[in-house]
Design a protein around this motif. Structure first.
Motif, PDB file in Angstrom:
ATOM      1  N   LEU A  38      11.663   1.311 -24.444  1.00  0.00           N
ATOM      2  CA  LEU A  38      12.979   0.868 -24.174  1.00  0.00           C
ATOM      3  C   LEU A  38      13.763   0.893 -25.214  1.00  0.00           C
ATOM      4  CD1 LEU A  38      11.947  -2.249 -21.557  1.00  0.00           C
ATOM      5  CD2 LEU A  38      12.362   0.418 -21.150  1.00  0.00           C
ATOM      6  N   LYS A  39      13.694   0.368 -26.317  1.00  0.00           N
ATOM      7  CA  LYS A  39      14.675   0.083 -27.373  1.00  0.00           C
ATOM      8  C   LYS A  39      14.814   1.597 -27.733  1.00  0.00           C
ATOM      9  CE  LYS A  39      13.572  -4.517 -29.009  1.00  0.00           C
ATOM     10  NZ  LYS A  39      13.277  -5.417 -30.249  1.00  0.00           N
ATOM     11  N   GLU A  40      13.749   2.368 -28.074  1.00  0.00           N
ATOM     12  CA  GLU A  40      14.076   3.772 -28.626  1.00  0.00           C
ATOM     13  C   GLU A  40      14.953   4.637 -27.619  1.00  0.00           C
ATOM     14  OE1 GLU A  40      10.897   7.623 -28.793  1.00  0.00           O
ATOM     15  OE2 GLU A  40      10.194   5.665 -29.651  1.00  0.00           O
ATOM     16  N   ASN A  41      14.810   4.279 -26.417  1.00  0.00           N
ATOM     17  CA  ASN A  41      15.693   5.114 -25.623  1.00  0.00           C
ATOM     18  C   ASN A  41      17.094   4.299 -25.337  1.00  0.00           C
ATOM     19  OD1 ASN A  41      13.974   7.651 -24.335  1.00  0.00           O
ATOM     20  ND2 ASN A  41      12.534   5.880 -24.642  1.00  0.00           N
ATOM     21  N   HIS A  42      17.226   3.363 -26.077  1.00  0.00           N
ATOM     22  CA  HIS A  42      18.458   2.604 -25.858  1.00  0.00           C
ATOM     23  C   HIS A  42      18.700   2.084 -24.564  1.00  0.00           C
ATOM     24  CE1 HIS A  42      19.296   4.372 -29.919  1.00  0.00           C
ATOM     25  NE2 HIS A  42      19.096   5.485 -29.242  1.00  0.00           N
ATOM     26  N   THR A  43      17.664   1.473 -24.110  1.00  0.00           N
ATOM     27  CA  THR A  43      18.014   0.863 -22.601  1.00  0.00           C
ATOM     28  C   THR A  43      17.246  -0.637 -22.508  1.00  0.00           C
ATOM     29  OG1 THR A  43      17.775   1.150 -20.193  1.00  0.00           O
ATOM     30  CG2 THR A  43      15.930   1.874 -21.668  1.00  0.00           C
ATOM     31  N   THR A  44      17.458  -1.325 -21.616  1.00  0.00           N
ATOM     32  CA  THR A  44      16.986  -2.605 -21.193  1.00  0.00           C
ATOM     33  C   THR A  44      16.010  -2.644 -20.119  1.00  0.00           C
ATOM     34  OG1 THR A  44      18.773  -3.429 -20.258  1.00  0.00           O
ATOM     35  CG2 THR A  44      18.772  -3.504 -22.568  1.00  0.00           C
ATOM     36  N   VAL A  45      15.463  -3.812 -19.746  1.00  0.00           N
ATOM     37  CA  VAL A  45      14.761  -3.887 -18.423  1.00  0.00           C
ATOM     38  C   VAL A  45      15.650  -3.890 -17.530  1.00  0.00           C
ATOM     39  CG1 VAL A  45      13.219  -5.599 -17.344  1.00  0.00           C
ATOM     40  CG2 VAL A  45      12.685  -4.894 -19.786  1.00  0.00           C
ATOM     41  N   ARG A  46      16.730  -4.865 -17.475  1.00  0.00           N
ATOM     42  CA  ARG A  46      17.636  -5.047 -16.608  1.00  0.00           C
ATOM     43  C   ARG A  46      18.216  -3.531 -16.130  1.00  0.00           C
ATOM     44  NH1 ARG A  46      22.996  -5.592 -15.480  1.00  0.00           N
ATOM     45  NH2 ARG A  46      23.292  -7.079 -14.212  1.00  0.00           N
ATOM     46  N   THR A  47      18.663  -2.597 -17.122  1.00  0.00           N
ATOM     47  CA  THR A  47      19.372  -1.488 -16.790  1.00  0.00           C
ATOM     48  C   THR A  47      18.031  -0.539 -16.101  1.00  0.00           C
ATOM     49  OG1 THR A  47      20.735  -1.604 -18.766  1.00  0.00           O
ATOM     50  CG2 THR A  47      20.279   0.545 -17.775  1.00  0.00           C
ATOM     51  N   GLU A  48      17.114  -0.389 -16.324  1.00  0.00           N
ATOM     52  CA  GLU A  48      16.040   0.251 -15.835  1.00  0.00           C
ATOM     53  C   GLU A  48      15.832   0.057 -14.388  1.00  0.00           C
ATOM     54  OE1 GLU A  48      14.460   3.009 -17.583  1.00  0.00           O
ATOM     55  OE2 GLU A  48      16.408   2.674 -18.565  1.00  0.00           O
ATOM     56  N   ILE A  49      15.466  -1.459 -14.049  1.00  0.00           N
ATOM     57  CA  ILE A  49      15.225  -1.890 -12.732  1.00  0.00           C
ATOM     58  C   ILE A  49      16.367  -1.435 -11.744  1.00  0.00           C
ATOM     59  CG2 ILE A  49      15.009  -3.799 -11.368  1.00  0.00           C
ATOM     60  CD1 ILE A  49      13.324  -5.002 -13.713  1.00  0.00           C
ATOM     61  N   LEU A  50      17.876  -1.859 -12.170  1.00  0.00           N
ATOM     62  CA  LEU A  50      18.788  -1.314 -11.540  1.00  0.00           C
ATOM     63  C   LEU A  50      19.079  -0.107 -11.060  1.00  0.00           C
ATOM     64  CD1 LEU A  50      21.348  -2.868 -10.365  1.00  0.00           C
ATOM     65  CD2 LEU A  50      22.672  -2.299 -12.513  1.00  0.00           C
ATOM     66  N   ALA A  51      18.549   0.944 -12.310  1.00  0.00           N
ATOM     67  CA  ALA A  51      18.650   2.286 -11.896  1.00  0.00           C
ATOM     68  C   ALA A  51      17.499   2.736 -11.204  1.00  0.00           C
ATOM     69  CB  ALA A  51      18.416   2.981 -13.312  1.00  0.00           C
TER      70      ALA A  51
END
Length: 460
Positions: free
Chosen positions: A8-21
């Protein structure tokens, strides 16, 4: 653990953002759970069983792409291919649905072999960078057009398509709808576009998902107040979930592993397999190009890292889907909605997969999401993808004209694969005739693809 698996950090994202997406992606493609069983029922397949097969096959596809490629793409039985399956292969050509399902299974096996030996990856890498941007733009217009159609903002008419009117809608569809069913849903969709646009401009997190939910809630308020009146005969259903049949999961038995290999050696069977193969190859490639270009996932050479895993996921899901009892599984253009919400890893896909599994138990809720509520999301995502037009070199007409043809063909021909075909043919022919072949360093595979596309139009 999620960080280790999905980086996630390598792809500049977070768990919350990914789940929402992932939730957003699912919300915009949940319609397949209603539409696919309805279409395949016309071919004689059990509607409840197809619903279950659709949900499970979609979940398998999303799980595969999550762990094989770590990309935020969602897979499900493809629209268009299911209609070809039911209305052309079964109802027009006269094959049984068991034989048609066998063709999908054979196609899936061929796909696995093509993915294993990198044929599909080679095709992806052979397409020039400008043309890849054009594919993204074309898909954006195509998505927006689908949204406008789903909401009935545009309807058929004397000019092929025209702006909605109750009279025009009735004339195009041969029905007697009224403002309190079709008219109010069109108005709600327009309001939904405006609401979603405001949320996007204000940079509200989860803007597309909120746009869907707010539009749906407004619809339910209209139903309670009597402004919206359901009419099941015309296809306008209650906007509230129906739990009258409980939460039981329909059995797969009527469609599971129902193959018929008796016609496998006939020429027509080969043509059917090729048709499934052709459309799925280029629909999937087009979607991968468009969504990954918008997400900034392509490298400096226009290539998508780990594409082999994404293509293999598509192939495995198609094969598994055929066994379960549904049509060709492909990567969905609605994946762009999740990417627009910030989805960048397989955690987005995994979230979508979980929701497909949950839909088996909570199907009344998911099936109640109306098309006029998801239409604004598709229209706004179309805008997002259109922005890639700035990456096309319009100063070089030998690049720009094929890109324009590719862009225009997708919505006008109502097909991603046809748009790619037109783009590739025009790119090769124009550069060949203007003597720019050496300058452009066109891949030999582009010539092969051009020849195959031309043969397709001549022979099929």
């Amino acid at each position: 653990m999620l960080e280790r698996i999905f980086k996630l950090k390598e792809n500049h994202t977070t768990v919350r953002t990914e789940i929402l997406a992932g939730i957003t992606t699912f919300m915009t493609m949940a319609y397949i759970l209603t539409v696919n069983p309805g279409i395949l029922a016309a071919a004689g397949m059990d509607q409840g069983a197809v619903f279950t097969a659709t949900a499970i096959a979609s979940a398998i596809g999303c799980i595969c792409v999550a762990f094989m490629a770590n990309y935020p793409f969602a897979l499900a039985p493809g629209m268009g291919l299911n209609a070809y399956f039911a209305y052309t292969v079964v109802l027009n050509m006269g094959y049984s649905w068991q034989t048609a399902l066998t063709a999908v299974f054979v196609e899936g096996i061929i796909f696995i072999l093509m993915s294993a030996v990198n044929i599909r990856e080679a095709i992806f890498n052979a397409i020039p960078l400008n043309l890849k941007s054009a594919v993204s733009v074309g898909i954006g217009l195509f998505i927006a057009f689908i949204g406008l159609q789903n909401a009935n903002i545009v309807v058929g008419g004397a000019t092929l398509i025209e702006l909605f009117s109750v009279e025009g809608y009735n004339q195009a569809n041969g029905v007697s709808a009224a403002f309190n069913n079709v008219g109010i849903t069109v108005l709600l969709a327009v309001i939904g576009v405006i609401i979603t646009a405001i949320l996007v401009i204000k940079d509200i997190k989860g803007n597309i998902l909120w746009g869907i939910l707010i539009t749906w809630i407004l619809g339910m308020i209209c139903q309670v107040s009597g402004i919206y009146v359901p009419n099941m005969e015309l296809g306008f259903y209650s906007l509230f979930p129906d739990f009258s049949n409980g939460l039981s999961i329909p059995s797969l038995a009527p469609v599971f592993f129902k193959f018929d290999f008796s016609n496998i050696l006939s020429l027509n069977f080969v043509v059917v397999v090729f048709s499934f193969l052709f459309v799925d190859v280029f629909d999937t490639l087009g979607t991968l190009i468009g969504v990954s270009a918008k997400a900034g996932m392509l490298d400096e050479n226009g290539r998508l890292p780990r594409i082999k895993g994404a293509l293999m996921a598509d192939a495995v899901a198609t094969t598994a889907g055929a066994v379960l009892g549904t049509t060709t599984v492909s990567t969905y253009v609605e994946s762009a909605t999740g990417v627009s919400e910030g989805g960048r890893t397989g955690l987005t896909s995994l979230t979508t997969a979980v929701l497909f599994i949950l839909s088996l138990f909570l199907s009344p809720i998911f099936l109640a999401i109306p098309s006029f509520a998801t239409a604004p999301a598709l229209i706004i995502v179309g805008f997002y993808m259109l922005t890639n037009v700035v990456n096309i070199d319009f100063n070089d007409y030998s690049e720009a004209i094929p890109c324009f043809i590719c862009i225009a063909a997708m919505p006008f021909f109502y097909s991603i694969s046809e748009g790619i075909a037109m783009g590739i043919i025009s790119y090769t022919v124009i550069n060949l005739c203007t003597g720019k072949v050496k300058e452009k360093k066109i891949s030999p595979l582009m010539y092969v693809l051009t020849l195959l596309f031309l043969l397709k139009y001549i022979l099929l």
